[in-house]
Structure formats: structure tokens, C-alpha cells
Enzyme design. Sequence first.
Site, mmCIF file in Angstrom:
data_model
loop_
_atom_site.group_PDB
_atom_site.id
_atom_site.type_symbol
_atom_site.label_atom_id
_atom_site.label_comp_id
_atom_site.label_asym_id
_atom_site.label_seq_id
_atom_site.Cartn_x
_atom_site.Cartn_y
_atom_site.Cartn_z
ATOM 1 N N THR A 132 52.881 21.500 83.927
ATOM 2 C CA THR A 132 53.327 22.643 82.909
ATOM 3 C C THR A 132 52.059 23.337 82.458
ATOM 4 O O THR A 132 50.886 22.714 82.521
ATOM 5 C CB THR A 132 53.722 21.752 81.594
ATOM 6 O OG1 THR A 132 53.821 22.699 80.830
ATOM 7 C CG2 THR A 132 53.015 20.570 81.285
ATOM 8 N N ASP A 133 52.460 24.384 81.965
ATOM 9 C CA ASP A 133 51.192 25.300 81.243
ATOM 10 C C ASP A 133 50.727 24.747 80.170
ATOM 11 O O ASP A 133 49.718 25.054 79.660
ATOM 12 C CB ASP A 133 51.761 26.939 81.143
ATOM 13 C CG ASP A 133 52.880 27.010 80.250
ATOM 14 O OD1 ASP A 133 53.430 25.859 79.645
ATOM 15 O OD2 ASP A 133 53.180 28.103 79.899
ATOM 16 N N GLU A 134 51.509 23.872 79.458
ATOM 17 C CA GLU A 134 50.990 23.261 78.209
ATOM 18 C C GLU A 134 49.837 22.508 78.199
ATOM 19 O O GLU A 134 49.123 22.407 77.350
ATOM 20 C CB GLU A 134 52.162 22.311 77.631
ATOM 21 C CG GLU A 134 53.380 23.232 77.452
ATOM 22 C CD GLU A 134 54.340 22.632 76.354
ATOM 23 O OE1 GLU A 134 53.935 21.779 75.539
ATOM 24 O OE2 GLU A 134 55.543 23.218 76.157
ATOM 25 N N TYR A 158 53.291 15.047 74.480
ATOM 26 C CA TYR A 158 53.856 15.327 75.826
ATOM 27 C C TYR A 158 52.732 16.166 76.904
ATOM 28 O O TYR A 158 52.517 15.557 77.821
ATOM 29 C CB TYR A 158 55.117 16.635 75.590
ATOM 30 C CG TYR A 158 55.496 17.095 76.806
ATOM 31 C CD1 TYR A 158 56.008 16.366 78.024
ATOM 32 C CD2 TYR A 158 55.242 18.615 77.036
ATOM 33 C CE1 TYR A 158 56.301 17.078 78.888
ATOM 34 C CE2 TYR A 158 55.359 19.237 78.238
ATOM 35 C CZ TYR A 158 56.128 18.731 79.293
ATOM 36 O OH TYR A 158 56.551 19.296 80.434
ATOM 37 N N LYS A 162 51.341 14.980 80.376
ATOM 38 C CA LYS A 162 50.983 15.734 81.694
ATOM 39 C C LYS A 162 49.943 16.197 82.181
ATOM 40 O O LYS A 162 49.570 15.704 83.403
ATOM 41 C CB LYS A 162 51.982 17.036 81.242
ATOM 42 C CG LYS A 162 53.437 16.662 81.131
ATOM 43 C CD LYS A 162 54.163 16.202 82.269
ATOM 44 C CE LYS A 162 54.318 17.395 83.337
ATOM 45 N NZ LYS A 162 55.326 16.563 84.524
#
Length: 356
Positions: A132-134, A158, A162
Site C-alpha cells: 500500500t501507499d500508506e 495497519y 504492511k
Amino acid sequence: MILVTGGAGFIGSNFVLDWFQHSDEPIINLDKLTYAGNLQNLKSLAGDDRHRFVKGDIGDIELVKTILAQERPRAIINFAAESHVDRSILGPEEFISTNIVGTYRLLEATRWYFTQAPSALQEQFRFLHVSTDEVYGSLSPSDPAFAETNRYEPNSPYSATKAASDHIVRAYHHTYGIPVLTTNCSNNYGPYHFPEKLIPLCIHNALAGKELPIYGDGQQIRDWLYVKDHCSAIRCVVERGRVGETYNVGGWNEMANIDVVKTVCSVLDTLKPKADGSSYASQIVFVKDRPGHDRRYAIDASKICEELNWKPAETFETGILKTVRWYLDNPDWIANVTSGAYQNWLNLQYGNSPQP
Ligand code: NAD
Ligand code: DAU
């Protein structure tokens, strides 16, 4: 044969369906069927020999080894994860179990398989980790979009899990020579999106006459990508990506949450106008903000575009129209997911889990 993990979830099931529109190469689909996994997403594949489903955990090393030894996949694409930020804030433990420990164990089984594979298979083999970009944290309004070289600054449980999984994947390449690839994608939307996430939640609530909850001031910015475009990016990376590299994937479509929800409302106003003539936007309410809410994400996807010649097929306007139409055409899917009826069905169906 390829092994897909988490292929009964939102992106995973879209990927499986999309794969068979382009290829007859079989998929073995390993999914634990958490609340987010839904075999109804794949019901169009019933009786199709190209798709084989196994209910199980990526953290079950012996199960994964058995699948690898029997099926001998040329690639593994890892979608399996706990994916919802709000749930990670309420309770991070499952995120640590699946996203960190589960990914590590999947990699351990992969290492066992890869190191004893014949050299022809080793040359072909790829492990693609869907991320993810997060992991890059939050941008200010004037910051450039996230590039692959940005440092990791995850802010939620989260995104921290990741980020940890991305690092473990990287380490398995550098230390053990596993041919890994990682993709870091922005917010997806489209069919089969579980209605805990912003867009499907708002479509569902709008139609049910409920409030559309906007966290904080609604000015948080996300980059939105139609899920099929994410699937095509993953196919590009698994076939042509350079081993050991990461690729950012995005839609060049930054929008504030409030504008996303207003767009959903205006599409609904056109496709299914309310009887009283009012707009669905009148159901919008501002609610308490998400703790630690990241303000802005933006993706610089020029690497995947230039190296692999990938680009999204949909704009937000075309993608959101398809998405809202899909939800209007599939009220049973939403009803089952929200009533939990499919979970009851799973207990009946999978009282005895099928094993490979
Ligand atoms: P999802 O929550 O809809 O689906 C996750 C799937 O993984 C479910 O089918 C679930 O049953 C399965 N699963 C969970 N734990 C498992 C385990 N231990 N073993 C086997 N299966 C397990 O998630 P999604 O939105 O489809 O996201 C898929 C992947 O893409 C995730 O890794 C997520 O981090 C990443 N991602 C998502 C988005 C997005 O916008 N949704 C964007 C970028 C990246
Ligand atoms: O950026 C990629 C990520 O996008 C993925 O890695 C995650 O798995 C995926 O869930 C998604 O995370 P977000 O937190 O961005 O998605 P969500 O749909 O939960 O929220 C989108 C934005 O809308 C976010 O700024 C929070 C806000 N929001 C969300 C909900 C559920 C609201 O304002 N109201 C809501 O009710």
C-alpha cells in the site's frame, strides 16, 4: 499455475476474475475467509477447473508447503492481509498476526520451495507482494507525490504492519535470493468492495437512507484507482517487473473525501433518484475524526508507466459510474455481506475445510 493468497477478498477476487479474462493458466487460491473473504465474489467460476480454492491461513507453513509441493506454482501473489485502518486502530493484533507473521511464514514456505526447485523453475519464479501507499506516511499539500525512494513513515497499526511485511519481503530477496517484487498502490474502488470502506459504505448507506459519515473536515486526500487497473498493474509487474524492485501504482486522481462522497451522491442522484427529489448529499454528516488520520496520499506512478508501459484504463468519472452501477445491480451481494448470511453459509460449507 500461480498461487494467489487472499483471492476471496476485494482486490484478490477482482484479480482472479480479471486473470481468467486474459489467461487460462490455473490459479490456486488460498484464503482464510475472514469476515472480508467472500466466495460469492467468485461464484461465476463455479465448475471452472482453472480455479481451485483452498480455505487456509498464509501463516500455516505446513499447509503452504503442501500446496507448493503439489501444485508447483511459477508465481505467488500475496494479497492476504487485514486491510481496514479503522479495525487496526480498534485492535492491532490480527494485523500483526497476518500482515507480519503470516507474510513471514509464507516467505519461509516459499524459501523452502524455491531453494529445492529445479533451476528452470527458479529462473521463472516470482513472489509478488501486494502493498500500500500508506507505508510512506502522510503528505502536506505542497509535497511531491510518493516515489519508490520515499522513506517509510507508517502512522497507523495497519500501515506499520504492511511496512514491516514489505521489509521482510525485501530481506528475503537480499538474504536468500528469493525473486520478489513489491507493489505499493493507492486506494482502490470497484465491485466486491466490502462496505466498511468509504465508497461502498456511502453507496450502501445512501440507498438505505442512512447517514454518510465523513471523518473530521473531509479534506483528507486520497488517490483513487479503479480495481481492474490495479489488477492490470499487478499482471505487468509479475510478468515484466525487475526482480527485487518495488513499483508504485496509482491513478493520478487525488480527491478530498468530501468530494468523493459528493460524486458518489451525484451519480446516485442520476441513476436512482430519491422519491422526494432531494439529493443523497443531504445524508452527509461530519463525525469524529479517525485517530492519527493521514492527511494526504499521492502516488508518483511514473516508474511502472515508463518501465512496464502500464497505465490506468479508467478515469475516476468512468470508474465510479461502473462501481455505482455494479452496486445497484447487485443488491443481493450487499444484503448478504451486511447481514452476515454468507458467514453462516461458510460455517455450513466449510465445517470440514477442504485441503489440497
Ligand atoms: P480485503 O480485506 O478485502 O481482503 C483480504 C483477504 O485476505 C480476505 O479474503 C481475507 O479472508 C484474506 N485473509 C486475511 N487474513 C488471511 C490469512 N491469514 N491467510 C489467508 N487469507 C487471509 O483486502 P483488499 O482490500 O482486497 O486488499 C488486498 C491487499 O491489497 C492487502 O494486502 C492490502 O494491504 C493491499 N492494498 C489494498 C488497497 C485497497 O484500497 N483496498 C490498496 C492498496 C493495497
Ligand atoms: O491507500 C491505500 C489504502 O486504502 C489501503 O492500503 C487500505 O487497505 C484501504 O482500506 C484504504 O485505506 P483508507 O483508510 O484510505 O480507506 P477507507 O475507505 O477506510 O477511508 C478512505 C478515506 O475516507 C480515509 O481518509 C478515511 C475516510 N473515511 C472512511 C470511512 C470508512 C470517512 O471519512 N468516513 C468513513 O466512514
